[in-house]
Scaffold this motif. Structure first.
Motif, PDB file in Angstrom:
ATOM      1  N   CYS A   1       0.833  -1.209   0.000  1.00 19.94           N
ATOM      2  CA  CYS A   1       0.000   0.000   0.000  1.00 19.94           C
ATOM      3  C   CYS A   1       0.867   1.258   0.000  1.00 19.94           C
ATOM      4  O   CYS A   1       0.648   2.183  -0.789  1.00 19.94           O
ATOM      5  N   THR A   2       1.880   1.298   0.871  1.00 22.64           N
ATOM      6  CA  THR A   2       2.748   2.474   0.930  1.00 22.64           C
ATOM      7  C   THR A   2       3.629   2.573  -0.315  1.00 22.64           C
ATOM      8  O   THR A   2       3.995   3.670  -0.726  1.00 22.64           O
ATOM      9  N   ALA A   3       3.959   1.432  -0.911  1.00 30.59           N
ATOM     10  CA  ALA A   3       4.758   1.448  -2.146  1.00 30.59           C
ATOM     11  C   ALA A   3       3.946   2.002  -3.318  1.00 30.59           C
ATOM     12  O   ALA A   3       4.483   2.690  -4.178  1.00 30.59           O
ATOM     13  N   VAL A   4       2.651   1.709  -3.328  1.00 37.30           N
ATOM     14  CA  VAL A   4       1.779   2.190  -4.401  1.00 37.30           C
ATOM     15  C   VAL A   4       1.561   3.689  -4.294  1.00 37.30           C
ATOM     16  O   VAL A   4       1.633   4.418  -5.285  1.00 37.30           O
ATOM     17  N   TYR A   5       1.275   4.173  -3.066  1.00 35.07           N
ATOM     18  CA  TYR A   5       1.017   5.604  -2.868  1.00 35.07           C
ATOM     19  C   TYR A   5       1.436   5.970  -1.448  1.00 35.07           C
ATOM     20  O   TYR A   5       0.676   5.813  -0.493  1.00 35.07           O
ATOM     21  N   TYR A   6       2.648   6.459  -1.322  1.00 29.81           N
ATOM     22  CA  TYR A   6       3.248   6.718  -0.015  1.00 29.81           C
ATOM     23  C   TYR A   6       2.458   7.727   0.811  1.00 29.81           C
ATOM     24  O   TYR A   6       2.420   7.658   2.036  1.00 29.81           O
ATOM     25  N   ALA A   7       1.810   8.658   0.150  1.00 26.52           N
ATOM     26  CA  ALA A   7       1.112   9.743   0.860  1.00 26.52           C
ATOM     27  C   ALA A   7      -0.213   9.316   1.482  1.00 26.52           C
ATOM     28  O   ALA A   7      -0.878  10.128   2.112  1.00 26.52           O
ATOM     29  N   ASN A   8      -0.598   8.070   1.351  1.00 24.64           N
ATOM     30  CA  ASN A   8      -1.826   7.583   1.990  1.00 24.64           C
ATOM     31  C   ASN A   8      -1.502   7.234   3.447  1.00 24.64           C
ATOM     32  O   ASN A   8      -0.947   6.183   3.739  1.00 24.64           O
ATOM     33  N   TYR A   9      -1.837   8.151   4.356  1.00 23.89           N
ATOM     34  CA  TYR A   9      -1.535   7.942   5.778  1.00 23.89           C
ATOM     35  C   TYR A   9      -2.226   6.694   6.317  1.00 23.89           C
ATOM     36  O   TYR A   9      -1.746   6.063   7.253  1.00 23.89           O
ATOM     37  N   GLY A  10      -3.364   6.311   5.712  1.00 21.56           N
ATOM     38  CA  GLY A  10      -4.073   5.101   6.137  1.00 21.56           C
ATOM     39  C   GLY A  10      -3.242   3.844   5.954  1.00 21.56           C
ATOM     40  O   GLY A  10      -3.321   2.908   6.763  1.00 21.56           O
ATOM     41  N   CYS A  11      -2.432   3.809   4.911  1.00 17.03           N
ATOM     42  CA  CYS A  11      -1.535   2.658   4.693  1.00 17.03           C
ATOM     43  C   CYS A  11      -0.548   2.540   5.848  1.00 17.03           C
ATOM     44  O   CYS A  11      -0.275   1.439   6.342  1.00 17.03           O
ATOM     45  N   HIS A  12      -0.018   3.683   6.274  1.00 18.56           N
ATOM     46  CA  HIS A  12       0.955   3.701   7.372  1.00 18.56           C
ATOM     47  C   HIS A  12       0.296   3.313   8.696  1.00 18.56           C
ATOM     48  O   HIS A  12       0.914   2.644   9.530  1.00 18.56           O
ATOM     49  N   ILE A  13      -0.955   3.716   8.876  1.00 24.83           N
ATOM     50  CA  ILE A  13      -1.679   3.326  10.091  1.00 24.83           C
ATOM     51  C   ILE A  13      -1.866   1.807  10.108  1.00 24.83           C
ATOM     52  O   ILE A  13      -1.633   1.162  11.135  1.00 24.83           O
ATOM     53  N   GLU A  14      -2.279   1.235   8.977  1.00 21.49           N
ATOM     54  CA  GLU A  14      -2.456  -0.218   8.910  1.00 21.49           C
ATOM     55  C   GLU A  14      -1.133  -0.934   9.171  1.00 21.49           C
ATOM     56  O   GLU A  14      -1.088  -1.959   9.860  1.00 21.49           O
ATOM     57  N   LYS A  15      -0.062  -0.376   8.642  1.00 20.05           N
ATOM     58  CA  LYS A  15       1.269  -0.951   8.884  1.00 20.05           C
ATOM     59  C   LYS A  15       1.595  -0.901  10.373  1.00 20.05           C
ATOM     60  O   LYS A  15       2.069  -1.888  10.953  1.00 20.05           O
ATOM     61  N   SER A  16       1.300   0.231  11.008  1.00 16.37           N
ATOM     62  CA  SER A  16       1.558   0.393  12.446  1.00 16.37           C
ATOM     63  C   SER A  16       0.769  -0.625  13.261  1.00 16.37           C
ATOM     64  O   SER A  16       1.314  -1.253  14.176  1.00 16.37           O
ATOM     65  N   ARG A  17      -0.501  -0.777  12.924  1.00 24.42           N
ATOM     66  CA  ARG A  17      -1.347  -1.733  13.667  1.00 24.42           C
ATOM     67  C   ARG A  17      -0.801  -3.156  13.536  1.00 24.42           C
ATOM     68  O   ARG A  17      -0.755  -3.901  14.518  1.00 24.42           O
ATOM     69  N   ALA A  18      -0.382  -3.522  12.335  1.00 23.76           N
ATOM     70  CA  ALA A  18       0.168  -4.867  12.122  1.00 23.76           C
ATOM     71  C   ALA A  18       1.468  -5.038  12.904  1.00 23.76           C
ATOM     72  O   ALA A  18       1.693  -6.088  13.534  1.00 23.76           O
ATOM     73  N   LEU A  19       2.315  -4.010  12.884  1.00 25.30           N
ATOM     74  CA  LEU A  19       3.583  -4.089  13.622  1.00 25.30           C
ATOM     75  C   LEU A  19       3.351  -4.198  15.127  1.00 25.30           C
ATOM     76  O   LEU A  19       4.040  -4.960  15.815  1.00 25.30           O
ATOM     77  N   ILE A  20       2.379  -3.445  15.642  1.00 22.05           N
ATOM     78  CA  ILE A  20       2.042  -3.530  17.073  1.00 22.05           C
ATOM     79  C   ILE A  20       1.595  -4.952  17.410  1.00 22.05           C
ATOM     80  O   ILE A  20       2.053  -5.545  18.393  1.00 22.05           O
ATOM     81  N   ALA A  21       0.716  -5.503  16.565  1.00 24.48           N
ATOM     82  CA  ALA A  21       0.200  -6.863  16.807  1.00 24.48           C
ATOM     83  C   ALA A  21       1.315  -7.905  16.738  1.00 24.48           C
ATOM     84  O   ALA A  21       1.255  -8.927  17.435  1.00 24.48           O
ATOM     85  N   LEU A  22       2.322  -7.639  15.931  1.00 24.74           N
ATOM     86  CA  LEU A  22       3.446  -8.580  15.797  1.00 24.74           C
ATOM     87  C   LEU A  22       4.532  -8.333  16.844  1.00 24.74           C
ATOM     88  O   LEU A  22       5.560  -9.009  16.853  1.00 24.74           O
ATOM     89  N   GLY A  23       4.296  -7.351  17.726  1.00 25.98           N
ATOM     90  CA  GLY A  23       5.241  -7.066  18.804  1.00 25.98           C
ATOM     91  C   GLY A  23       6.470  -6.289  18.368  1.00 25.98           C
ATOM     92  O   GLY A  23       7.475  -6.254  19.075  1.00 25.98           O
ATOM     93  N   LYS A  24       6.403  -5.644  17.237  1.00 24.01           N
ATOM     94  CA  LYS A  24       7.546  -4.867  16.716  1.00 24.01           C
ATOM     95  C   LYS A  24       7.344  -3.391  17.055  1.00 24.01           C
ATOM     96  O   LYS A  24       6.997  -2.575  16.213  1.00 24.01           O
ATOM     97  N   LYS A  25       7.593  -3.073  18.330  1.00 20.70           N
ATOM     98  CA  LYS A  25       7.276  -1.744  18.857  1.00 20.70           C
ATOM     99  C   LYS A  25       8.104  -0.625  18.221  1.00 20.70           C
ATOM    100  O   LYS A  25       7.571   0.447  17.933  1.00 20.70           O
ATOM    101  N   VAL A  26       9.377  -0.849  18.024  1.00 19.13           N
ATOM    102  CA  VAL A  26      10.244   0.210  17.489  1.00 19.13           C
ATOM    103  C   VAL A  26       9.791   0.593  16.082  1.00 19.13           C
ATOM    104  O   VAL A  26       9.629   1.779  15.768  1.00 19.13           O
ATOM    105  N   GLU A  27       9.567  -0.434  15.239  1.00 17.94           N
ATOM    106  CA  GLU A  27       9.100  -0.170  13.872  1.00 17.94           C
ATOM    107  C   GLU A  27       7.713   0.460  13.880  1.00 17.94           C
ATOM    108  O   GLU A  27       7.409   1.338  13.076  1.00 17.94           O
ATOM    109  N   ALA A  28       6.865   0.020  14.820  1.00 17.88           N
ATOM    110  CA  ALA A  28       5.503   0.562  14.914  1.00 17.88           C
ATOM    111  C   ALA A  28       5.530   2.045  15.278  1.00 17.88           C
ATOM    112  O   ALA A  28       4.780   2.839  14.702  1.00 17.88           O
ATOM    113  N   LYS A  29       6.397   2.417  16.224  1.00 16.12           N
ATOM    114  CA  LYS A  29       6.514   3.837  16.604  1.00 16.12           C
ATOM    115  C   LYS A  29       6.931   4.681  15.409  1.00 16.12           C
ATOM    116  O   LYS A  29       6.394   5.768  15.187  1.00 16.12           O
ATOM    117  N   GLU A  30       7.898   4.189  14.651  1.00 14.48           N
ATOM    118  CA  GLU A  30       8.367   4.932  13.479  1.00 14.48           C
ATOM    119  C   GLU A  30       7.266   5.050  12.433  1.00 14.48           C
ATOM    120  O   GLU A  30       7.062   6.111  11.846  1.00 14.48           O
TER     121      GLU A  30
END
Length: 198
Positions: free
Chosen positions: A114-143
């Motif tokens: 999603c972010t590769a297709v259109y980086y400016a879609n903040y929703g893609c980054h939110i979905e990425k953050s949620r997935a990272l949080i669920a996977l326990g990847k806190k540092v990447e999720a914060k970024e």
């Protein structure tokens, strides 16, 4: 000698006539193809919009299997029809559906697309953050949350500017709704940031 010259003149005339006729036929065929391509694009556009509406309906119904199926179909059917932002929204909903089904690795993979297709879609980054949080990847999720908030704030500023320039009531309503939508997403980013801070 004159006979050979006459034959040559006739022969060249036939070649020129044939070449001209062929060229005219080729131009007509190109026009026909262009017309057919325009009709085909319109038809594909209608199919894409129809599939997109189905996907939105499935999302509202929280029918995640259908959201996944319809998002994949929309991604194929809408390819090269609308802009990258539209395509990224399809991927965003697909990532959201995977997240809802606790398929966090799939959600992360799709949100990266999603972010590769259109980086400016903040929703893609939110979905990425949620997935990272669920996977326990806190540092990447914060970024990822930091990035999504910055992009969301830029989008909010842009929407405010567009609202100020808007002349028609429809445009004013559209940008007012866009501003409300962005604010909701920024609130979600803040909530996710608090979850990570715990």
């Amino acid at each position: 000698m004159k006979f050979n010259q006459s034959i040559q003149v006739i022969f060249f005339s036939l070649i020129i006539t044939f070449a001209t006729t062929t060229k005219i036929l080729a131009v007509e065929k190109l026009k026909e193809q262009h017309y057919n391509n325009d009709e085909e694009k319109i038809k594909k556009g209608k199919q894409c919009i129809s599939r997109y509406k189905e996907k939105v309906t499935a999302k509202v119904a929280e029918d995640w299997d259908s959201v996944i199926r319809l998002s994949k179909l929309a991604s194929l059917e809408c390819k090269n029809i609308f802009d990258d932002k539209f395509t990224s929204e399809i991927h965003q909903d697909l990532a959201n559906a995977y997240y809802a089904q606790s398929k966090f690795k799939d959600a992360l993979l799709v949100s990266n697309t999603c972010t590769a297709v259109y980086y400016a879609n903040y929703g893609c980054h939110i979905e990425k953050s949620r997935a990272l949080i669920a996977l326990g990847k806190k540092v990447e999720a914060k970024e990822s949350l930091r990035i999504s908030k910055k992009i969301g704030e830029l989008a909010l500023d842009d929407a405010h500017r567009n609202l100020q320039k808007a002349t028609s009531e429809n445009d004013k309503e559209l940008y007012t709704l866009t501003i409300s939508n962005i604010k909701v997403h920024i609130q979600l980013i803040d909530v996710l940031s608090k979850v990570l801070a715990q």
